[in-house]
Each structure stands twice: as C-alpha cells, then as structure tokens.
Design a protein around this motif. Structure first.
Motif, PDB file in Angstrom:
ATOM      1  N   VAL B 275       0.809  -1.183   0.170  1.00  0.00           N
ATOM      2  CA  VAL B 275       0.073  -0.053  -0.114  1.00  0.00           C
ATOM      3  C   VAL B 275       0.915   1.202  -0.070  1.00  0.00           C
ATOM      4  O   VAL B 275       1.621   1.489   0.810  1.00  0.00           O
ATOM      5  CB  VAL B 275      -1.123  -0.020   1.341  1.00  0.00           C
ATOM      6  N   ILE B 276       0.405   2.265  -0.916  1.00  0.00           N
ATOM      7  CA  ILE B 276       1.393   3.609  -0.855  1.00  0.00           C
ATOM      8  C   ILE B 276       0.308   4.450  -0.911  1.00  0.00           C
ATOM      9  O   ILE B 276      -0.787   4.543  -1.280  1.00  0.00           O
ATOM     10  CB  ILE B 276       2.354   3.743  -1.822  1.00  0.00           C
ATOM     11  N   GLU B 277       0.526   5.733  -0.108  1.00  0.00           N
ATOM     12  CA  GLU B 277      -0.310   6.730  -0.040  1.00  0.00           C
ATOM     13  C   GLU B 277       0.240   7.920  -0.455  1.00  0.00           C
ATOM     14  O   GLU B 277       1.468   8.346  -0.008  1.00  0.00           O
ATOM     15  CB  GLU B 277      -0.933   6.664   1.671  1.00  0.00           C
ATOM     16  N   LEU B 278      -0.632   8.799  -1.011  1.00  0.00           N
ATOM     17  CA  LEU B 278      -0.345  10.090  -1.298  1.00  0.00           C
ATOM     18  C   LEU B 278      -1.152  11.318  -1.018  1.00  0.00           C
ATOM     19  O   LEU B 278      -2.372  10.706  -0.991  1.00  0.00           O
ATOM     20  CB  LEU B 278       0.232  10.309  -2.831  1.00  0.00           C
ATOM     21  N   LYS B 279      -0.724  12.229  -0.604  1.00  0.00           N
ATOM     22  CA  LYS B 279      -1.709  13.466  -0.521  1.00  0.00           C
ATOM     23  C   LYS B 279      -1.719  14.350  -1.579  1.00  0.00           C
ATOM     24  O   LYS B 279      -0.960  14.805  -1.994  1.00  0.00           O
ATOM     25  CB  LYS B 279      -1.342  14.291   0.912  1.00  0.00           C
ATOM     26  N   ALA B 280      -2.923  14.625  -2.034  1.00  0.00           N
ATOM     27  CA  ALA B 280      -3.062  15.367  -3.261  1.00  0.00           C
ATOM     28  C   ALA B 280      -2.753  16.797  -2.872  1.00  0.00           C
ATOM     29  O   ALA B 280      -2.081  17.530  -4.026  1.00  0.00           O
ATOM     30  CB  ALA B 280      -4.621  15.673  -3.414  1.00  0.00           C
ATOM     31  N   GLU B 281      -2.689  17.283  -1.696  1.00  0.00           N
ATOM     32  CA  GLU B 281      -2.409  18.648  -1.467  1.00  0.00           C
ATOM     33  C   GLU B 281      -0.719  18.888  -1.877  1.00  0.00           C
ATOM     34  O   GLU B 281      -0.271  20.052  -2.059  1.00  0.00           O
ATOM     35  CB  GLU B 281      -2.502  19.032  -0.138  1.00  0.00           C
TER      36      GLU B 281
END
Lengths: 206, 465
Positions: B275-281
């Motif tokens: 799982v990888i996560e990014l913040k759109a901001e």
C-alpha cells in the motif's frame, strides 16, 4: 523455438541500470514486418557514432574482449519501457541468449522466454560479484546450466537461480507455447460457451 | 473471503489452471496497431492457424502516420508496415479504423471512444500503454508479438498471477495539478521498477473525483512505474461515459451489465500486498528533469545533484541523466529553456487536454524560436476540438494544429527532435533518444506545456499571468 542448451560463453558487462527497450532497439528500426535482422541495430544509439555506422569505441559492448559474448550482465530494471518484442529479437539476433540482472521489467521478462533467451535474476551482492569478476578479467567465460539452475565462473562463483518450472521446461525443450495452449481447446470452448450466457453482450448476436 | 478487484477479474477470466504448466487467462478484447502485429499474423500463416474470435479485435494505424500530409509516408519500410496492417485486417475481417477512417487515431484514444472496453474485461495489446484501459476497471496490459499471435490463435494468455498494490490518493489537488501530475508524483515515489510484479489499484477521493479522461491518463502511466497494469474501480463516472457508445451493452443488457460491473470493486477490507499513500495537496505541477520517468520534480524545485541520492544506483543514474540532458545540478526548473512543445499521445491527447491547454493559450503567442505542435489523439478529438474553436486558439497563438497519430511521443513518423533539441512534452517517456536521437525530453501536463510554449521555458502556471 530453439532449445536452450547448457553453455560456457563470454559474459559482457553493462554496468547501467534501467536499460530501457528504446535503448535496446530504437524505434526507427521497428518498421520492419519481419522478426529477423534486428541485431545490427541492437543498442544503436549507444553503439555507433554520429554517422550511424562507425562503432563507438566508448561503448562497452564494442570492446574486443566482449565480442562473441552470449551472456549479458547488466544493472537493475533491465528492459523497462515499451512492450516491443523487437528488443529480445535484437538481443537474440546479436547473439545473446542469457541476461543476468537483479530485476527485469515484466513484459520484457516474459518476451525473453518466447525467444530462447534466459533472463536470470540474482541478488545485489551476486550481481556485484559477477560484475567484479568480468571487470577484473574481461573476456571471462561463465557457464550457464539451466537444467541445474546454476551459473558458475572461473573465479569460483556458483550461483543458484530460480526459474518458473513451466518456463524452464519450455526453454529446455524449445516448446511451441501456442501448441501447448491448444491442448486445452476443450476448456477454452467451455469457457466461451459459459461467457456467452453470462455476458452475452460481449459476443456478436447470432 | 474478501478479494481485490484484480483478484475478481482474474477469477472471472481464468479458463483453466492445470497442475503442471501455466494458468490460462481468457482475453476479452485484443487491440492492435501496425508496429507489433505483422510478425504475429505471419506466424499464424506459417502454422496455418486462424484468428479465433475476430469480434474481439479492434485495430488502428497510429505509430507511423504523418501528422502533416498523412497519406504521404515517405519512409518505404514504414509504408509497407502500414499496408501490411491494412492487408492483414482485410484478410482476417478484423475491424480496423485505418488510414481512410474518420475514426482513426491512437489506439488507446480510439478504443474508449467506441466503448470497446468494459469493466471486468481482460484486455491486451502489443503495446505497453494498454494499461490506459484500467481506467474502466478492466485488467489491461501490454504483451509482446509472440503473445499477440498466441491471443489471436487461442483467445487466452499463459499468465502468472500478479501481486496487488493499493495506491491511495486523498485530498484536493492544487490548482492546475492534473492526473498527469498525480501519475508523475506516484512514479517519483515508487521508482520505475517499484510496481514490477504488481497490478496497481488507484483509489481515494482524488482518484474518484477524476473524469474518465483523467483516469485514463493516470492508468496509462502505471507501466512507467513498472506495474503490469493499473486499475480504477468502475463507478457512475464510468457508467455515464460508456452508456450509449457503439460497443456498450444496450437495452435490457445495460442494467445487467452495470450490476455486474458494480460487483467487481475491491471488497471492503480486501488485502493488498503493498500500500502506498499520497496526499493530493502535496502534488504541485511536475516536470521531469532526467531520462527516466522517476526523475521528476515539482516545478518549484531545482535539478537535483547526484549527491542528493543515498542510493548509489540512483546517484549514478542522476549523473548520467544530467550529462545527457545538459543540465546543471541546482538549476531552477523554471530556468530550463525549451525548443519544441508537443501536446498529444495516448497519455494526453484527449479533448480535456486540449481544453486545458487552450485555456492558457487564449490571447497569447508562442515565444520566439519555439516550435509548438498540437496532435489530437484521434479524428473525433480533432473534430470536437474544432467544434469548440480550440484549433483557432492554438493557431492564433502560433501553434501547428495537426492530424492524429502517435507523432512525437515516440517519433516513428518523422515528427522528432533533432540532436540537442529540448522539448516540453505531454507524452509518457523521457528515455534517451525517445523523441529523436540526442533529443532531450521533459514530461509535463498539457497546461504546463502550453505555458512553456509561451514563456520559452517552464513556468509555475499557478502564478503565471
């Protein structure tokens, strides 16, 4: 397909990572409708000087010691980018039948097995050792034994590698994989008949 | 047991799993173009094998087509390839949007325009950017020519099950950041081999907020992260896009199909291998600076130095890229001057892309010495853009408005960079020589490309006037 036979051959060193299929065979050479004759343009943009004919003396595979090599030892993520099978066609036509790296791009990896090329995945440490042995003794010959799943070197390295059992058998025997799949004709037809009922809109109306 | 979308599609398309040998996966749709198919047809002929399901194939001619004077293919070898494709499709009664079709264009633009790919399908093509169609929740991936032949003969592929990766992007994108910037930011994070062996599922509210065009741009570049395929769960946006299209289910089939498609989404709590996560901001407009799509940075950044990388391989790759790209470590991205701007390709050749660029080009002029080329992904895109008056905005700004094709994305058709020229390009690969031997490619979004054409260098479009 030609069977893959145990061999002892010169191992060429390409100390670069992310060698992409655009480098292996640039797009200008993909316009042909044949499978053969791509070897002369393998690594074209690196291999030749600006006149597109004279070998570039700086390019590693042009070293006299590496001529006739069948084994290519290269950095991680080899064969990334485009799905072009022209890449393995060019590699095989040039004379390589084995590539050793720490990782390969998926499509390229799969394409190799369709062209009697064995891609061998080793660890970072093993790759460093193999590269060091070539660098210290250019022209050195490694032995690749697919049956035993082992690479051995005069310097005393003996590296066991993994290979999918079915792909191994296909390479060793030079199997026609379409013929293999067509042995399962009955299952394919059964699948199609079931899908015609389940998702009828995918099929032309009778 | 809970399953991911990938596992559901795999299960639904598994024909047979023999004890010895390879699992066989059924292929629902097979896309085709002139470069990777001729040897496959030849193989069938030699073995006296037939195309099993002609209706499953849709072809186009795109890689070798000139974008000016399209019927005048000067290169005789390329011309033969185009003629061979036409002849092969005729002989096998394959549906081809060929040179004379008003539906012709880049395969991954044309196919969705006709609703040929649906959620849950297994789709393949002798082209790595087949990943595009994952936007519909279809398992879509590139194959080699031997496999093209295999699919034509058997309607199946010998496949190994991939691992699954969830790529979650949440939040609101900054102004002017697009699906292209999300894709580049993901690749910067994973690296070009980070997805090797995986099928990526893109999820999170930033992704579900994207249009189908945006989802296609994102999934298109999953291959640049090394992934076998990218997937976005089908939802109302998907259904609205497909409804009424030529090959979409119709009448009483439509609601049945939609129910089936809804059942394909990953189950709540389904486990992914990574799982990888990014913040759109955090995703500002991106610009690639090197010769691999992972060598990318925000427009506000500077060209990195080899010493910025602790990993030795990446450090070496940085040094070699700076040399090829003729850039200095520490140089501001906005100080990089460009010679050629290209908007087009299967990544960014859709109507939204031309709208976004036109918005920035209104009343502006291309900088002196810059050549700017707009290549719509297909004739329907071109016609739509012209109906909206976008062609006029481009041409008034000094852009060339061309006919469809792959064009400068891989430069097989004569549109290419000369040695040492530098481009701002909306395509997908910045490999050495990709756009022409010695050419230097910077990957950007259409809006970033448009602004660069006017300024003559990259600009942060967020504070550009």
């Amino acid at each position: 397909m030609q069977p893959y036979i145990k061999h002892t051959s010169i191992a060429a060193l390409m100390d670069r990572s992310n060698v992409d299929t655009d480098q292996i065979i640039p797009k200008n050479f993909m316009k042909k409708v044949e499978r053969t004759g791509f070897g002369i343009n393998l690594f074209h943009n690196w291999r030749y000087l600006a006149d597109n004919v004279t070998p570039n003396p700086e390019f590693e595979l042009n070293k006299p010691a590496f001529q006739g090599a069948k084994i290519l030892v290269a950095g991680e993520n080899f064969g990334c980018g485009s799905s072009r099978e022209h890449a393995p066609w060019a590699i095989a036509d040039y004379g390589f039948n084995t590539i050793i790296s720490t990782s390969f791009a998926d499509i390229f990896f799969s394409n190799c097995f369709k062209n009697s090329i064995l891609p061998i995945v080793v660890t970072d440490e093993q790759l460093a050792e193999l590269m060091a042995e070539i660098a210290g003794n250019e022209g050195v010959e490694f032995t690749v034994d697919l049956e035993a799943q082992k690479v051995t070197t005069p310097g005393g390295l003996s590296i066991a590698f993994e290979v999918d059992a079915f792909r191994k058998e296909s390479l060793l025997e030079g199997l026609d994989d379409i013929a293999w799949t067509l042995k399962h004709e009955e299952q394919i037809s059964a699948y199609e008949n079931a899908q015609k009922k389940r998702l009828p809109w995918l099929w032309p109306s009778a | 047991m809970t399953r991911t979308m990938y596992e559901k599609i795999w299960d639904a398309n598994l024909v047979h799993e023999p004890e010895a040998g390879s699992p066989l996966l059924f292929v629902d749709r097979h896309l085709m173009h002139e470069v990777t198919s001729p040897q496959a047809f030849e193989g069938l002929r030699l073995q006296k094998r037939k195309v099993r399901n002609v209706h499953s194939i849709l072809g186009t001619i795109d890689h070798c087509v000139p974008t000016k004077d399209r019927f005048n293919i000067v290169d005789v070898i390329a011309k033969k390839q185009v003629e061979t494709m036409t002849a092969n499709c005729e002989e096998n009664e394959i549906n081809l949007y060929g040179m004379n079709s008003n539906q012709n264009g880049v395969i991954h633009i044309v196919v969705p325009e006709h609703g040929f790919v649906h959620p849950g399908m297994v789709v393949c093509c002798g082209d790595s950017h087949t990943a595009t169609h994952g936007a519909f929740g279809a398992l879509a991936f590139g194959i080699g020519t031997s496999e093209v032949e295999h699919v034509m003969a058997t309607q199946t592929l010998q496949q190994k099950k991939a691992k699954t990766m969830l790529v979650k992007v949440e939040g609101k994108l900054p102004a002017f950041s697009t699906a292209k910037d999300i894709a580049l930011a993901i690749i910067a994070k994973t690296g070009t081999a980070g997805g090797t062996g995986y099928v990526m599922e893109f999820a999170g509210n930033t992704i579900t907020d994207l249009s189908m065009e945006g989802r296609m741009t994102l999934c298109n570049m999953a291959i640049e992260a090394g992934a076998r395929a990218g997937l976005v769960a089908p939802d109302q946006v998907t259904f609205d896009y497909l409804e009424g299209k030529e090959f979409a289910p119709k009448g009483k089939d439509w609601p049945v199909a939609v129910e089936y498609w809804k059942s394909l989404v990953s189950d709540e709590g389904a486990e992914f291998d990574a799982v990888i996560e990014l913040k759109a901001e955090d995703i500002a407009p991106q610009v690639s600076w090197g010769t691999s799509p992972e060598q990318v940075i925000s427009v506000t950044g500077v060209v990195p130095s080899p010493s910025d990388f602790t990993n030795e391989v990446k450090s070496q790759a940085c040094a070699s890229a700076l040399k090829y790209m003729a850039l200095d470590a520490g140089q501001k991205i906005t100080d990089i001057n460009i010679d050629i701007v290209f908007i087009g390709s299967c990544t960014n050749g859709r109507i939204e892309d031309f709208r976004a660029a036109a918005e920035l080009l209104k009343g502006k002029k291309v900088a002196a010495g810059v050549q700017a080329i707009a290549v719509p992904g297909s004739f329907p895109v071109k016609v739509q853009a012209e109906e909206e008056g976008l062609d006029k905005i481009f041409m008034d700004a000094g852009w060339e408005w061309r006919d469809p094709g792959c064009s400068m994305c891989l430069a097989m058709n004569g549109d290419e960079l000369k040695d040492g020229q530098r481009s701002a390009s909306t395509s997908n690969r910045n490999f050495e020589g990709r756009q022409g031997k010695g050419g230097r490619t910077h990957l950007v979004s259409p809006a970033m490309a448009a602004a660069a054409s006017v300024a003559g260098h990259f600009v942060d479009i967020r504070d550009w006037k």
